[in-house]
Design a protein around this motif. Structure first.
Motif, PDB file in Angstrom:
ATOM      1  N   ASP A 189     -18.835 -39.789 -62.037  1.00  0.00           N
ATOM      2  CA  ASP A 189     -18.746 -41.209 -62.416  1.00  0.00           C
ATOM      3  C   ASP A 189     -19.976 -41.565 -63.241  1.00  0.00           C
ATOM      4  O   ASP A 189     -21.108 -41.451 -62.763  1.00  0.00           O
ATOM      5  CB  ASP A 189     -18.678 -42.094 -61.153  1.00  0.00           C
ATOM      6  CG  ASP A 189     -18.492 -43.585 -61.483  1.00  0.00           C
ATOM      7  OD1 ASP A 189     -18.387 -43.935 -62.674  1.00  0.00           O
ATOM      8  OD2 ASP A 189     -18.451 -44.385 -60.526  1.00  0.00           O
ATOM      9  N   GLU A 214     -15.013 -40.612 -64.488  1.00  0.00           N
ATOM     10  CA  GLU A 214     -14.813 -42.057 -64.328  1.00  0.00           C
ATOM     11  C   GLU A 214     -15.720 -42.829 -65.285  1.00  0.00           C
ATOM     12  O   GLU A 214     -16.930 -42.576 -65.339  1.00  0.00           O
ATOM     13  CB  GLU A 214     -15.130 -42.416 -62.859  1.00  0.00           C
ATOM     14  CG  GLU A 214     -14.884 -43.863 -62.492  1.00  0.00           C
ATOM     15  CD  GLU A 214     -15.165 -44.124 -60.999  1.00  0.00           C
ATOM     16  OE1 GLU A 214     -15.356 -43.147 -60.238  1.00  0.00           O
ATOM     17  OE2 GLU A 214     -15.212 -45.297 -60.614  1.00  0.00           O
ATOM     18  N   ASP A 239     -12.690 -47.619 -64.519  1.00  0.00           N
ATOM     19  CA  ASP A 239     -13.145 -48.481 -63.426  1.00  0.00           C
ATOM     20  C   ASP A 239     -13.515 -49.826 -64.061  1.00  0.00           C
ATOM     21  O   ASP A 239     -12.686 -50.744 -64.140  1.00  0.00           O
ATOM     22  CB  ASP A 239     -14.330 -47.788 -62.721  1.00  0.00           C
ATOM     23  CG  ASP A 239     -15.015 -48.649 -61.655  1.00  0.00           C
ATOM     24  OD1 ASP A 239     -14.644 -49.817 -61.477  1.00  0.00           O
ATOM     25  OD2 ASP A 239     -15.964 -48.163 -60.995  1.00  0.00           O
TER      26      ASP A 239
HETATM   27 MG    MG Z   1     -17.115 -46.301 -60.822  1.00  0.00          MG
END
Ligand code: MG
Ligand code: OSB
Length: 382
Positions: A189, A214, A239
């Motif tokens: 991420d 991500e 996200d």
């Molecule tokens: Mg995230």
């Protein structure tokens, strides 16, 4: 239902270990708990806004302000038939999704309790258990990171997510693959730490067979992500960029991602979260439930939404002890089996509030009444 009273409680709880991301360092969890009252029933919500606006534009103070100035007074003006009414009622307000979600979540819990059903049932959830993973911050050394990964694999987490940023990306991923092999369900991420100029570096990550990467690019982008996704083998998961079901539709249409992380707060509540879930399901885009280091109430909401059928990838909802020594729910949320949480079956969020923990963590408390003046308590000496 008629909402007669709403309480806001601002609390602060230490994290058991500092959490570092490309956005900064966290040592405490500060948030607002919401209680909504109707007759003998109380519904619980939690604001997931961070104490600084590094993830999105909201922070703990802006959430309090929007709730007090607009959202709570507006809720008092109406009779609510169903929690879906709440998101419609709040739809005139631009953004401030975490503020909306905190209050809407309390109404969903209240509604489920009044109807004697679990929040999962109220949302149309079908799972009795959910698989969960863990999100690991940027560790000071690769050695420390490997130690943490080792511990979490032993604990049985079903997905290992590692925060990355420029300078802490390819090497840590390579080290994890070298030490733990190709079968560990691993992802990264980036919290928007890269741009399209980094495309060469991001392509290097393809060799590690990550389940996904991500939010590699800007927090408000879906165009460059589409360009990047065409170049990458690794699926992109969005996200930060997804705030509404419309955002999700556009991202899917453009090919900006192949997976979506659903956070209830980021999309403005459970009603919108369910819409994003349903849209993704119709397009064969898997989803998973993200986390904002919630305390127990927010964690319970995450478990309920993650019981919907298209949440096919383990989420970030780890047990309470991954972040906290004590939690606002009792018992603390814990594994039913390694990497697995039970979906509560008791009415609403199905958790008992630990009032001692709330009292110890309390910074400020204010009660709002449908037909009289509000009362504030600022807890001294904090
Ligand atoms: Mg995230
Ligand atoms: O364990 C969790 O709750 C998720 C931790 C996490 O990754 C996160 C925490 C705070 C803000 C953003 C994120 C994120 O998913 O990007």
């Amino acid at each position: 239902m008629k909402i007669e009273r709403v309480d806001l409680q601002r609390i602060k709880i230490p994290l058991t270990a500092p959490f570092v991301t490309s956005m900064g360092l966290e040592t405490h969890k500060e948030c607002i708990l919401v209680r909504a009252y109707s007759g003998p029933y109380v519904g619980f919500g939690e604001s997931v806004a961070m104490d600084v606006p590094v993830y999105n534009e909201e922070d703990v103070d802006t959430v309090w302000y929007m709730l007090e100035k607009y959202l709570i007074p507006q809720l008092f003006t109406r009779e609510i038939e169903h929690p879906d009414d709440v998101s419609r009622l709040f739809s005139w307000m631009r953004r401030n999704n975490m503020a909306k979600a905190a209050l809407e979540g309390a109404i969903w819990d209240l509604y489920a309790k009044m109807n004697g059903i679990s929040l999962s049932q109220a949302l149309g959830g079908t799972r009795t258990q959910i698989d969960v993973g863990v999100s690991i911050g940027i560790e000071p050394t690769i050695g420390k990171l490997l130690e943490r990964v080792d511990g979490f694999i032993r604990d049985g987490y079903k997905k290992i997510k590692v925060k990355i940023k420029p300078g802490a990306d390819v090497e840590p991923m390579r080290a994890i693959r070298q030490k733990f092999g190709p079968d560990v369900p691993l992802m990264a991420d980036a919290n928007s730490a890269y741009t399209l100029n980094d495309i060469g570096l991001l392509k290097e990550l393809d060799e590690f067979g990550l389940i996904m990467i991500e939010q590699p690019l800007a927090h408000d982008d879906i165009i460059d992500h589409a360009t990047l996704q065409r170049e990458l083998k690794t699926p992109i998961c969005l996200d930060e960029s997804i705030h509404t079901v419309e955002d999700a539709r556009k991202a899917i249409e453009l090919g900006s991602c192949r997976i979506i992380n659903i956070k209830i707060g980021r999309v403005g509540g459970l009603t919108e979260a369910k819409k994003v879930h349903d849209l993704c399901q119709a397009h064969n885009v898997p989803v998973w439930c993200g986390g904002m280091q919630e305390v127990g109430i927010g964690r319970a909401h995450n478990i309920a939404i993650a019981s919907l059928s298209n949440f096919t990838i383990p989420g970030d909802t780890s047990p309470s002890h991954r972040y906290f020594a004590t939690d606002v729910v009792s018992p603390m949320i814990d594994f039913a089996a390694p990497g697995v949480l039970d979906v509560p079956t008791a009415p609403g969020i199905g958790m008992v509030i630990n009032e001692d923990v709330v009292r110890d963590a309390l910074i400020e408390h204010k009660s709002y009444f449908a037909n009289r003046e509000s009362t504030t308590t600022v807890i001294p000496n904090f």
